[in-house]
Design a protein around this motif. Sequence first.
Motif, mmCIF file in Angstrom:
data_model
loop_
_atom_site.group_PDB
_atom_site.id
_atom_site.type_symbol
_atom_site.label_atom_id
_atom_site.label_comp_id
_atom_site.label_asym_id
_atom_site.label_seq_id
_atom_site.Cartn_x
_atom_site.Cartn_y
_atom_site.Cartn_z
ATOM 1 N N THR A 33 46.157 27.552 26.637
ATOM 2 C CA THR A 33 45.170 27.986 27.620
ATOM 3 C C THR A 33 44.523 26.796 28.325
ATOM 4 O OG1 THR A 33 43.092 29.233 27.859
ATOM 5 C CG2 THR A 33 43.471 28.226 25.747
ATOM 6 N N ARG A 50 39.646 35.590 34.664
ATOM 7 C CA ARG A 50 40.995 35.527 34.087
ATOM 8 C C ARG A 50 41.986 35.285 35.222
ATOM 9 N NH1 ARG A 50 42.407 38.180 29.261
ATOM 10 N NH2 ARG A 50 44.511 37.607 29.901
ATOM 11 N N THR A 51 42.361 34.021 35.418
ATOM 12 C CA THR A 51 43.237 33.692 36.548
ATOM 13 C C THR A 51 44.683 34.105 36.307
ATOM 14 O OG1 THR A 51 43.630 31.482 35.679
ATOM 15 C CG2 THR A 51 41.806 31.713 37.225
ATOM 16 N N ASP A 52 45.019 34.479 35.048
ATOM 17 C CA ASP A 52 46.394 34.900 34.750
ATOM 18 C C ASP A 52 46.611 36.391 35.023
ATOM 19 O OD1 ASP A 52 44.494 35.272 32.646
ATOM 20 O OD2 ASP A 52 46.130 35.801 31.299
ATOM 21 N N LEU A 53 45.544 37.125 35.326
ATOM 22 C CA LEU A 53 45.674 38.573 35.540
ATOM 23 C C LEU A 53 45.613 38.900 37.033
ATOM 24 C CD1 LEU A 53 43.388 39.987 32.687
ATOM 25 C CD2 LEU A 53 45.865 39.639 32.667
ATOM 26 N N THR A 56 42.506 38.319 39.541
ATOM 27 C CA THR A 56 41.579 37.367 38.893
ATOM 28 C C THR A 56 40.268 38.056 38.509
ATOM 29 O OG1 THR A 56 42.525 35.699 40.336
ATOM 30 C CG2 THR A 56 40.628 35.019 39.071
ATOM 31 N N ALA A 80 40.238 43.443 31.134
ATOM 32 C CA ALA A 80 40.174 41.972 31.014
ATOM 33 C C ALA A 80 39.227 41.553 29.894
ATOM 34 C CB ALA A 80 39.715 41.369 32.333
ATOM 35 N N LYS A 81 39.718 40.678 29.029
ATOM 36 C CA LYS A 81 38.883 40.209 27.924
ATOM 37 C C LYS A 81 38.929 38.679 27.829
ATOM 38 C CE LYS A 81 39.095 44.275 24.968
ATOM 39 N NZ LYS A 81 39.675 45.164 25.975
ATOM 40 N N VAL A 82 37.860 38.115 27.286
ATOM 41 C CA VAL A 82 37.858 36.694 26.938
ATOM 42 C C VAL A 82 37.287 36.579 25.533
ATOM 43 C CG1 VAL A 82 37.180 34.356 27.564
ATOM 44 C CG2 VAL A 82 37.398 36.072 29.348
ATOM 45 N N THR A 105 43.123 30.635 31.836
ATOM 46 C CA THR A 105 44.494 31.089 32.137
ATOM 47 C C THR A 105 45.049 31.977 31.033
ATOM 48 O OG1 THR A 105 45.452 29.160 31.068
ATOM 49 C CG2 THR A 105 44.999 28.968 33.428
ATOM 50 N N ASN A 107 43.478 34.666 27.350
ATOM 51 C CA ASN A 107 42.321 35.463 26.923
ATOM 52 C C ASN A 107 41.365 34.713 25.979
ATOM 53 O OD1 ASN A 107 43.877 35.367 24.682
ATOM 54 N ND2 ASN A 107 44.056 37.573 24.388
#
Length: 302
Positions: A33, A50-53, A56, A80-82, A105, A107
């Motif tokens: 990440t 979340r730039t990978d989803l 964003t 979307a989760k972090v 990039t 979670n």
Amino acid sequence: MSDRTSRAKVLAQTTIVEERSLEGIGLHTGCKTKLTFRPAPANSGIRFFRTDLPGTPMIPARLGFVVATVRGTNLGLHEAKVHTVEHVLSAATGLGIDNLDILVTANEPPAMDGSALPFFQTLLQAGLKTFPEAPKRRLTIAEEVTYEDKGSTYRAVPCGHFEIDATLIHDHPLVPRLSFNFRMDSGGYAAQVAPARTFCFEHEVQFLKSQGLAQGGSLENAVVIGRDRFHTNAEGLRFPDEFVRHKILDLIGDLTLIGRSLFGVKIEAVRCGHAHNIEFAKRLNAAATKLRRQPAVAAEQR
Ligand SMILES: [Zn+2]
């Protein structure tokens, strides 16, 4: 600088000047990440992206978006989760940053060395700037706020600065009881709190891994408390009481989710952990919100 200018600077909202990034693996998910700190406008608060989803998606770093508190604090909005946001948020608060966009990039932010120091140093290198037209939003309570559950106790009282007195108690001969008192300022945070690394007990490691947690955990980003010794990387413990300092680091990160400067409370916390931190933060937030709704206070504490 006149007193008046200096006071205005202290009370103004802040963000960073330049974009900065860090890369590594997530502590719990083990995924590769990259995290990027980006300057954010006044009154926007701290937000994850979340730039990978697709699209964003943005997830505000606020209490209302906490979706889990098992061995870390996880935020989510829709799909979307972090995960494990607390060390990054703690570093931002250690520097007094009010507005910040945090792009990831995957979670989870990178674990780095298991402490908040790499994040703190990166933010410091990014430089700080103030918004003179935007006063800091401060957490103000009128009377004590308490929370107690399953042997954990918290108490906050109004205060002219931000201070935490934490006590860790474990049924373990190496760390039976540790206490640490910390009064917040950036220099003190960098030296006394930010370097303290995350930890777990040796008997928990297999269980954590079986639960899908600590997948990226190693002695490079955590201290493991064994039956009769500490397992660490070559540097050993950073402080004899590193564990309770890390509890303070985590608590600062979790309290950041209130979305207000914490200068204004003194907190005593015994046996704190993420789930209790979040419940206590909700009570603090509720007390401060109720106070702001009183007409006499509202004018000062918008
Ligand atoms: Zn932690």
